[in-house]
Each structure stands twice: as structure tokens, then as C-alpha cells.
Design an enzyme around this catalytic site. Sequence first.
Site, short mmCIF file in Angstrom:
data_model
loop_
_atom_site.label_atom_id
_atom_site.label_comp_id
_atom_site.label_asym_id
_atom_site.label_seq_id
_atom_site.Cartn_x
_atom_site.Cartn_y
_atom_site.Cartn_z
N ARG A 173 0.79 -1.36 0.16
CA ARG A 173 0.05 -0.11 -0.39
C ARG A 173 0.84 1.00 -0.22
NH1 ARG A 173 -2.31 -3.79 -1.39
NH2 ARG A 173 -3.98 -5.11 -0.13
N SER A 223 -12.06 -1.30 2.03
CA SER A 223 -10.91 -2.17 3.49
C SER A 223 -10.67 -1.12 3.81
CB SER A 223 -10.03 -3.05 3.34
OG SER A 223 -9.18 -3.31 4.38
N GLU A 293 -6.38 2.47 6.05
CA GLU A 293 -5.77 2.24 5.02
C GLU A 293 -6.54 3.48 4.16
OE1 GLU A 293 -6.65 -0.69 1.03
OE2 GLU A 293 -5.84 -1.58 3.01
#
Length: 300
Positions: A173, A223, A293
Site C-alpha cells: 500500500r 477495507s 488504509e
Amino acid sequence: MDIFDKLCSIAGEANVLRDEPMSRHTTFRTGGPAEYLVSPDIDSLPGVIMFCREQAIPLTVIGNGSNLLVGDKGIPGVVVEIGRMMGEITLADHKITAQAGALLSAVSAKAAAEGLTGLEFASGIPGSVGGAVIMNAGAYGGEIKDTLIAATVLTKDGQIVRLPAEELELSYRHSNLPEKESVVLEAEFVLEEGDVDKIADVLAELKQKRTSKQPLEYPSAGSTFKRPEGHFAGKLIEDAGLKGYTIGGAQVSEKHCGFVINKGGATSADVLALIRLIQKTVEEQFGVPLETEVRLLGEF
């Protein structure tokens, strides 16, 4: 010439909005107004970006808004939305080139239709190509870095350069593009020849997994938390007794505790309060810090 007129002269009047609710531009369906929202094409994008930088106007660049939580007080300055005007996808041999505003799901679908394998994992990711490159998006064991060979970016000082994927420092990420203040213009992926029917089977299987396990019927940013090392965020949240926990219109999904959803009428403040409560509770109970996230933007 004021800011609005200047932006119109660069990007075209039809592509510039004032006081535009960001709830229309995020998958959470929350967020206050952008002072100015610009949707440029690939030719006018550098002009918009460099105008803001030269004039020291607060600048925020977004893609499809699928990984954002925008504050209820909105975003001051200029929001550049890389989307509908930058969605071109082209194919040559085993290489797909996609402009930054193309939806990742559309790129995956084009690859599948041509019998090219390698982007099946991306079929259900709701983000744009630019956002996917910036955060090395991934799902079901695949990541952008697996097939990305290069990205063309606008650098902080206004240069347009093509960077090989290995120069982007892609990891879980993460890429180095945000810290360098570079903006993705397009990305190139190299794929392998595959069997159209087998690819279709994989896509169908992944779709079934998503629909059965994820709360796709509610607005969310996917998410909510990054995967903590050695753990699954959703399981930690469920084990902490937070399944279904609600603040205002925001809820920990009963279908998948890794998702915070807008159950109806949620504000960004509701969502943020729930995120903070989850983080505090999980760390207190299990000693595991949860990192979001989701990207927080604007004024809360």
C-alpha cells in the site's frame, strides 16, 4: 482574473465547479464542499496543477474517491479530480496503457476480454489507475507492482517523465510518489497470454467472494484498515466485540468487520469517530495498532 476564471481558461468552464459537495465524489458518500473542483483532461492537467503551485493555492488531487474520507467542513482551495476526462485505455500486444482516471476494474475487464492474464485481482477494486499506482493497490494475492512496468508522472517542478516501476519503491500500500508530490498521468502494464474461459472463471470466483463476504450494498471506502503484521484487521475488530457497533450513521459492518460503512445518513465525523474508537479498542485489548488504509482529507 480570479481563481475560478483562470481555472476555466485552463480546463474549460464545463469542467470547473464551485462549492461542490465532496459527498458526490467519494464512495463513502460523505464530505463537505470543495472550494473549487476541477476535472481536467490529460492536456490541461499540468496547467491546472502548476497554476495552483505557482500561486500557492491549496491543492488536493483525487481519483475515484474510493479510498477517501473528506471532512464535513470540506476542502479549501482546488480539488483536482482525475477521472472521466482521463479514462483512455489502449492495448498493444501484451501491454495495456491506461490514463490515470481509468477505472482499475475497466482495465481488468479489457485485459480479460483480450485473453490477457495478470490483472484479475483488480476486477473488483473500485479505484482509478492513478490512485492504484500511488498506493500499490491489491486484493486476493495480487498487487499493482506485479504487472506495472512504468508510470508517466508530472513532477513537483512541472516535468513530465516516464518512470520505470522499480523507481517507484512499491511496497504494501505504498509508493514514493506522494512524498515526491508527483501526479500520475498514465500507467503501463505488461500481461501474459491466458485462456479467456479460465480468466472468466477466475473473475466469476472473485466476484462471488466479494459479494458474499463484503458489504457492497452500502457506501464505504472498502477495507478501512491496512493489514497489521501477523493479524487480520477484521478478525481483531470482531474479537474486540465491535461487530455492528454504530456511531450515528456509521457502522462496523456485520458482514465484514474490516469495513466501516455508511448505513444511512452518516457524516464524516461519525465515520472518523468510529475509526478512532476501533483503533483505541483494538490496541487496548490486543496491543495491535491499526493503521487506516483510508486517506483523510479536508477539514473535520
